[in-house]
Design a protein around this motif. Sequence first.
Motif, PDB file in Angstrom:
ATOM      1  N   VAL A  10      -1.206   3.533   3.036  1.00 14.18           N
ATOM      2  CA  VAL A  10      -0.414   3.799   1.832  1.00 14.18           C
ATOM      3  C   VAL A  10      -1.279   4.478   0.774  1.00 14.18           C
ATOM      4  O   VAL A  10      -0.853   5.431   0.115  1.00 14.18           O
ATOM      5  CB  VAL A  10       0.215   2.494   1.296  1.00 14.18           C
ATOM      6  CG1 VAL A  10       0.855   2.716  -0.064  1.00 14.18           C
ATOM      7  CG2 VAL A  10       1.230   1.952   2.282  1.00 14.18           C
TER       8      VAL A  10
ATOM      9  N   THR B 261      -0.583   8.144  -0.672  1.00 14.42           N
ATOM     10  CA  THR B 261      -0.375   8.428  -2.095  1.00 14.42           C
ATOM     11  C   THR B 261      -1.428   9.402  -2.613  1.00 14.42           C
ATOM     12  O   THR B 261      -1.134  10.183  -3.520  1.00 14.42           O
ATOM     13  CB  THR B 261      -0.374   7.130  -2.921  1.00 14.42           C
ATOM     14  OG1 THR B 261      -1.561   6.385  -2.660  1.00 14.42           O
ATOM     15  CG2 THR B 261       0.854   6.289  -2.617  1.00 14.42           C
TER      16      THR B 261
ATOM     17  N   GLY C  45       0.004  12.544  -1.732  1.00 16.65           N
ATOM     18  CA  GLY C  45       1.057  12.824  -2.706  1.00 16.65           C
ATOM     19  C   GLY C  45       0.479  13.355  -4.004  1.00 16.65           C
ATOM     20  O   GLY C  45       1.029  14.271  -4.621  1.00 16.65           O
ATOM     21  N   GLY C  46      -0.640  12.799  -4.442  1.00 18.00           N
ATOM     22  CA  GLY C  46      -1.313  13.297  -5.650  1.00 18.00           C
ATOM     23  C   GLY C  46      -1.800  14.724  -5.473  1.00 18.00           C
ATOM     24  O   GLY C  46      -1.704  15.548  -6.392  1.00 18.00           O
TER      25      GLY C  46
ATOM     26  N   ALA D 130       6.984  12.046  -5.589  1.00 14.16           N
ATOM     27  CA  ALA D 130       6.370  10.716  -5.653  1.00 14.16           C
ATOM     28  C   ALA D 130       7.261   9.671  -4.980  1.00 14.16           C
ATOM     29  O   ALA D 130       6.775   8.821  -4.222  1.00 14.16           O
ATOM     30  CB  ALA D 130       6.102  10.337  -7.101  1.00 14.16           C
TER      31      ALA D 130
ATOM     32  N   VAL E  70       7.092  10.136  -1.170  1.00 14.55           N
ATOM     33  CA  VAL E  70       5.833   9.625  -0.624  1.00 14.55           C
ATOM     34  C   VAL E  70       5.862   8.097  -0.576  1.00 14.55           C
ATOM     35  O   VAL E  70       5.471   7.481   0.428  1.00 14.55           O
ATOM     36  CB  VAL E  70       4.625  10.126  -1.455  1.00 14.55           C
ATOM     37  CG1 VAL E  70       3.352   9.385  -1.096  1.00 14.55           C
ATOM     38  CG2 VAL E  70       4.435  11.616  -1.253  1.00 14.55           C
ATOM     39  N   LEU E  71       6.331   7.478  -1.644  1.00  9.20           N
ATOM     40  CA  LEU E  71       6.391   6.015  -1.666  1.00  9.20           C
ATOM     41  C   LEU E  71       7.378   5.477  -0.633  1.00  9.20           C
ATOM     42  O   LEU E  71       7.104   4.469   0.026  1.00  9.20           O
ATOM     43  CB  LEU E  71       6.762   5.520  -3.064  1.00  9.20           C
ATOM     44  CG  LEU E  71       5.657   5.601  -4.106  1.00  9.20           C
ATOM     45  CD1 LEU E  71       6.193   5.233  -5.474  1.00  9.20           C
ATOM     46  CD2 LEU E  71       4.487   4.719  -3.734  1.00  9.20           C
TER      47      LEU E  71
ATOM     48  N   SER F 191       5.844   6.022   2.935  1.00 11.81           N
ATOM     49  CA  SER F 191       4.589   5.326   3.247  1.00 11.81           C
ATOM     50  C   SER F 191       4.738   3.809   3.224  1.00 11.81           C
ATOM     51  O   SER F 191       4.195   3.124   4.084  1.00 11.81           O
ATOM     52  CB  SER F 191       3.482   5.764   2.289  1.00 11.81           C
ATOM     53  OG  SER F 191       3.799   5.369   0.966  1.00 11.81           O
TER      54      SER F 191
ATOM     55  N   LEU G 277       5.907  -0.476  -5.202  1.00 17.44           N
ATOM     56  CA  LEU G 277       4.917  -0.023  -6.180  1.00 17.44           C
ATOM     57  C   LEU G 277       3.794  -1.045  -6.261  1.00 17.44           C
ATOM     58  O   LEU G 277       4.030  -2.230  -6.482  1.00 17.44           O
ATOM     59  CB  LEU G 277       5.561   0.145  -7.559  1.00 17.44           C
ATOM     60  CG  LEU G 277       6.555   1.283  -7.712  1.00 17.44           C
ATOM     61  CD1 LEU G 277       7.190   1.250  -9.090  1.00 17.44           C
ATOM     62  CD2 LEU G 277       5.871   2.612  -7.479  1.00 17.44           C
TER      63      LEU G 277
ATOM     64  N   THR H 133      -1.168   2.270  -5.243  1.00 22.90           N
ATOM     65  CA  THR H 133      -0.370   3.491  -5.085  1.00 22.90           C
ATOM     66  C   THR H 133      -0.545   4.397  -6.296  1.00 22.90           C
ATOM     67  O   THR H 133      -0.704   5.609  -6.147  1.00 22.90           O
ATOM     68  CB  THR H 133       1.121   3.167  -4.881  1.00 22.90           C
ATOM     69  OG1 THR H 133       1.614   2.417  -5.977  1.00 22.90           O
ATOM     70  CG2 THR H 133       1.350   2.428  -3.579  1.00 22.90           C
TER      71      THR H 133
ATOM     72  N   GLY I 297      -3.918   5.865  -6.014  1.00 19.31           N
ATOM     73  CA  GLY I 297      -3.926   6.938  -5.013  1.00 19.31           C
ATOM     74  C   GLY I 297      -3.370   8.240  -5.569  1.00 19.31           C
ATOM     75  O   GLY I 297      -3.948   9.311  -5.352  1.00 19.31           O
ATOM     76  N   PHE I 298      -2.248   8.164  -6.289  1.00 21.03           N
ATOM     77  CA  PHE I 298      -1.689   9.379  -6.908  1.00 21.03           C
ATOM     78  C   PHE I 298      -2.683   9.996  -7.891  1.00 21.03           C
ATOM     79  O   PHE I 298      -2.901  11.211  -7.898  1.00 21.03           O
ATOM     80  CB  PHE I 298      -0.372   9.077  -7.624  1.00 21.03           C
ATOM     81  CG  PHE I 298       0.827   9.014  -6.734  1.00 21.03           C
ATOM     82  CD1 PHE I 298       1.205  10.108  -5.973  1.00 21.03           C
ATOM     83  CD2 PHE I 298       1.576   7.859  -6.656  1.00 21.03           C
ATOM     84  CE1 PHE I 298       2.319  10.058  -5.145  1.00 21.03           C
ATOM     85  CE2 PHE I 298       2.690   7.793  -5.833  1.00 21.03           C
ATOM     86  CZ  PHE I 298       3.060   8.894  -5.074  1.00 21.03           C
TER      87      PHE I 298
END
Length: 172
Positions: A14, A18, A21-22, A61, A64-65, A68, A73, A77, A80-81
């Motif tokens: 995860v 993330t 995703g970032g 976002a 991705v959440l 994954s 939340l 996470t 990670g973003f």
Amino acid sequence: MIRVAASVAEQTYVFLATMYGGILIGFIYDLYRIFRAIFKPKKIATLIQDFVFWIVISIVATAVLLFSNSGQLRFYTFLGFMLGSILYNRLLSRVVITAVVSILRLLRKIIVGCIQMILYPIKLLTRWLSKPWRWFKKKLKPVYCRWKRIGTMPRRIYQEIKKYIKTIMKKK
């Protein structure tokens, strides 16, 4: 059945997802910066573009959440973003911006070249026809002016009669 605790491997997955995703958010932001630099929008357009940008970022976002870790939340996470976008900004942003701008310039040159190739025969034709057209126009100008004067004569006569009638009516 709801699992409360996730394993370290799942949390790592995860976290890395993330981060990805970032990185994706950073890339989208760079595209947005390039778009704004090219078009230089006004205030209202900037507001609308910012709103659309944040909607797109929210969708990325959320996707991705959801993919994954089922949309949960957690602190890692968000971390990670943030780390993904910071890493992208520090390591890849300049390279990506340079590459995208170079690609856009190349596309512009190709499109302009194609348009010029398409318009070249038309330009030749207009140059070729312009000399006879100028001669023809020069010869017909006196005739055109005479016909224009004759064509507007009924309207001018009508206006003169109207004026004359007004002056006669005022004298009575």
